[in-house]
Design a protein around this motif. Structure first.
Motif, mmCIF file in Angstrom:
data_model
loop_
_atom_site.group_PDB
_atom_site.id
_atom_site.type_symbol
_atom_site.label_atom_id
_atom_site.label_comp_id
_atom_site.label_asym_id
_atom_site.label_seq_id
_atom_site.Cartn_x
_atom_site.Cartn_y
_atom_site.Cartn_z
ATOM 1 N N SER A 81 9.329 18.185 30.545
ATOM 2 C CA SER A 81 7.815 18.071 30.399
ATOM 3 C C SER A 81 7.184 16.654 30.543
ATOM 4 C CB SER A 81 7.152 18.685 29.139
ATOM 5 O OG SER A 81 5.784 18.662 29.216
ATOM 6 N N PHE A 82 6.218 16.410 29.958
ATOM 7 C CA PHE A 82 5.474 14.722 30.295
ATOM 8 C C PHE A 82 6.643 13.701 29.916
ATOM 9 C CE2 PHE A 82 1.753 17.690 29.776
ATOM 10 C CZ PHE A 82 1.643 17.807 31.158
ATOM 11 N N ALA A 83 6.955 13.833 28.672
ATOM 12 C CA ALA A 83 7.858 12.750 28.404
ATOM 13 C C ALA A 83 9.365 12.640 28.981
ATOM 14 C CB ALA A 83 8.283 12.816 27.016
ATOM 15 N N GLU A 110 16.659 20.906 30.966
ATOM 16 C CA GLU A 110 15.418 21.671 30.508
ATOM 17 C C GLU A 110 16.084 23.115 29.974
ATOM 18 O OE1 GLU A 110 12.071 21.460 29.728
ATOM 19 O OE2 GLU A 110 12.372 23.286 29.214
ATOM 20 N N ILE A 111 15.739 23.529 29.060
ATOM 21 C CA ILE A 111 16.020 24.585 28.550
ATOM 22 C C ILE A 111 15.440 26.007 29.047
ATOM 23 C CG2 ILE A 111 14.490 25.160 26.359
ATOM 24 C CD1 ILE A 111 16.918 25.687 24.777
ATOM 25 N N ARG A 141 7.974 24.354 31.967
ATOM 26 C CA ARG A 141 7.121 25.104 31.074
ATOM 27 C C ARG A 141 5.460 25.075 31.180
ATOM 28 N NH1 ARG A 141 8.398 25.813 25.429
ATOM 29 N NH2 ARG A 141 6.827 27.595 25.719
ATOM 30 N N THR A 154 -3.571 23.964 27.431
ATOM 31 C CA THR A 154 -5.015 23.463 27.916
ATOM 32 C C THR A 154 -4.855 22.459 28.774
ATOM 33 O OG1 THR A 154 -5.232 22.205 25.830
ATOM 34 C CG2 THR A 154 -6.018 24.362 25.858
ATOM 35 N N ARG A 166 -2.861 21.226 32.938
ATOM 36 C CA ARG A 166 -1.674 20.843 32.548
ATOM 37 C C ARG A 166 -0.641 21.064 33.509
ATOM 38 N NH1 ARG A 166 2.910 22.687 29.938
ATOM 39 N NH2 ARG A 166 4.052 21.420 28.554
ATOM 40 N N SER A 210 15.708 19.437 19.733
ATOM 41 C CA SER A 210 17.077 19.919 19.166
ATOM 42 C C SER A 210 17.776 18.364 19.449
ATOM 43 C CB SER A 210 17.543 20.932 20.041
ATOM 44 O OG SER A 210 17.932 20.575 21.353
ATOM 45 N N ASP A 259 6.647 13.763 21.954
ATOM 46 C CA ASP A 259 6.429 14.765 20.824
ATOM 47 C C ASP A 259 7.713 14.733 19.898
ATOM 48 O OD1 ASP A 259 3.764 15.250 21.413
ATOM 49 O OD2 ASP A 259 4.080 17.528 21.660
#
Ligand code: FAD
Length: 388
Positions: free
Chosen positions: A25-27, A46-47, A52, A56, A118, A175, A302
């Motif tokens: 994702s972004f990170a 990527e799981i 994904r 918003t 997004r 994880s 995150d």
């Protein structure tokens, strides 16, 4: 088209080695971009079966503008940016009590800011890296073991590969964090609020408008953009509520229990909740850790420092964090210990400020606890918008 960050490319030969990134994702995508630029061979796992999508729109402003410019992505973001949006604070009779006018972006000014879908931002970032890095969808890391000169990773498909460095970019419930730091319950800080989010492919309100209706401790928000509407419910709770994460009927009932009998457009919006087959429901929490790295593994976004949606900065923090990590690695070359320390010390004051603001300002703005706090919020916002 603005220039790519060519300055960094001269260090390509310097880095070398293989890095593993968990999460696309972004990170993860931003970290992949910078590590490739620094000269590493990059593998991303990527799981999910693909990127994904959903959620918003994401705000791009402040320091993030400079970072996406360095990444060569600012023009693409400008092209896809959503039109500026005005925000209206409603009462139960649908009367607007306070309003924040839409602010058009002023190019190349310190106030330049955008909101972007997004999915569009994910596509732009994926496009920037997909030709140069290996991205393995439907794959995750099951085990990590540090060796004398690297980290061995065991993947869900049974493969084992060795890397110089590993980056956990796998979100709030990372994880990688669990594998490397162990039991992580104490780093998740519940913020006393639950939120429900459903994006519907219909206009429930005018486009480019946000409407917010609050009663003490409870808020409903509608965002209209393109031909979509985000429906968000938020409610305060002093304690964590036990529920079964896979039981969507139970989660819908939690929303109904909180919002049934309330005014404004809530009865109709609860019908949308009833009809929803997929939606997002979770507690708001922040990730606060004393250190974002251990050995050759570091966390970005995150996974290491989620500020929560109340900050409106999750995407920005991930993008800024990836650049800060790359800058630190560039400064320290092969010395990952010094680089990770530099990354932590340099970024931490910013992260702590964003997290504090989310607690003191973001939460109070989104879900004031009393009638007086609602009136105070509306007054403060009216004053702030008059000053602009
Ligand atoms: C589908 C989705 C919708 C979202 N919607 C919103 C929203 O509406 N509002 C908001 O404020 N924030 C939302 N977020 C969170 C927001 O994207 C992040 O706060 C922010 O962008 C920081 O990005 P991140 O890359 O650190 O984490 P995230 O965007 O959460 O990305 C983490 C990535 O890691 C992947 N992943 C997770 N576990 C593993 C694993 N074991 N192995 C490999 N990969 C793994 C995930 O599938 C995901 O792609 C959403 C996140 C997702 C994934």
């Amino acid at each position: 088209m603005e220039a790519q960050d060519g300055g960094r490319l001269r260090h390509a030969a310097q880095a070398g080695g293989r890095v593993l990134i968990s999460g696309a994702s972004f990170a993860g995508l931003a970290t992949a971009y910078w590590m490739k630029t620094l000269g590493y061979d990059v593998t991303v796992v990527e799981i999910a079966a693909g990127l994904r999508k959903g959620g918003t729109p994401v705000d791009i402003r402040g320091e993030t503008i400079g970072v996406v410019r360095r990444m060569g992505l600012l023009d693409a973001i400008r092209r896809k940016a959503l039109p500026p949006r005005r925000t209206e604070f409603k009462n139960a009779d649908d009367i607007t009590q306070a309003r924040i006018p839409a602010r058009p972006a002023v190019l190349d000014s310190p106030d330049e800011e955008y909101e972007i879908d997004r999915d569009d931002l994910l596509d732009i970032m994926f496009g920037a890296v997909c030709a140069d890095v290996d991205i393995l969808f439907g794959t995750s890391v099951l085990r990590l073991q540090e060796t004398s000169d690297g980290v061995s990773a065991w993947f869900s498909d049974g493969a084992r590969q060795d890397f110089t460095l590993v980056f956990g970019c796998d979100g709030t419930r990372s994880s990688t964090r669990r594998l490397v730091f162990g039991n992580d319950e104490d780093v998740m800080h519940f913020m006393g609020l639950y939120s429900f989010l459903k994006v519907v492919d219909r206009r429930l309100i005018e486009s480019n408008v946000t409407q917010i209706f609050s009663v003490p401790g409870k808020t409903v928000m509608l965002n209209g953009y393109d031909d979509k509407t985000d429906i968000a419910f938020g409610f305060r709770s002093d304690r964590e509520i036990p529920y079964e994460h896979r039981d969507i009927e139970q989660q819908k009932q939690l929303i109904r229990d909180q919002f049934e009998g309330l005014g404004w457009r809530i009865p109709d919006l609860l019908k949308e909740v009833d009809a929803a087959e997929d939606f997002y429901f979770d507690k708001l929490c922040q990730i606060r850790m004393p250190a974002w790295s251990r050995g050759r593994v570091a966390l970005v976004g995150d996974a290491g420092y989620c500020p929560s949606p109340a900050a409106g900065m999750g995407g920005s923090m991930a993008i800024i964090g990836a650049a800060a990590l790359a800058d630190a690695l560039e400064r320290h070359g092969d010395d990952h210990v010094a680089a990770f320390r530099d990354y932590d010390e340099g970024l931490r004051p910013f992260v702590e400020k964003v997290q504090e603001d989310a607690m003191s300002f973001g939460l109070t703005m989104f879900a004031p606890e009393t009638e007086a706090a609602i009136a105070d919020r509306d007054r403060r916002l009216a004053e702030m918008s008059a000053e602009r």
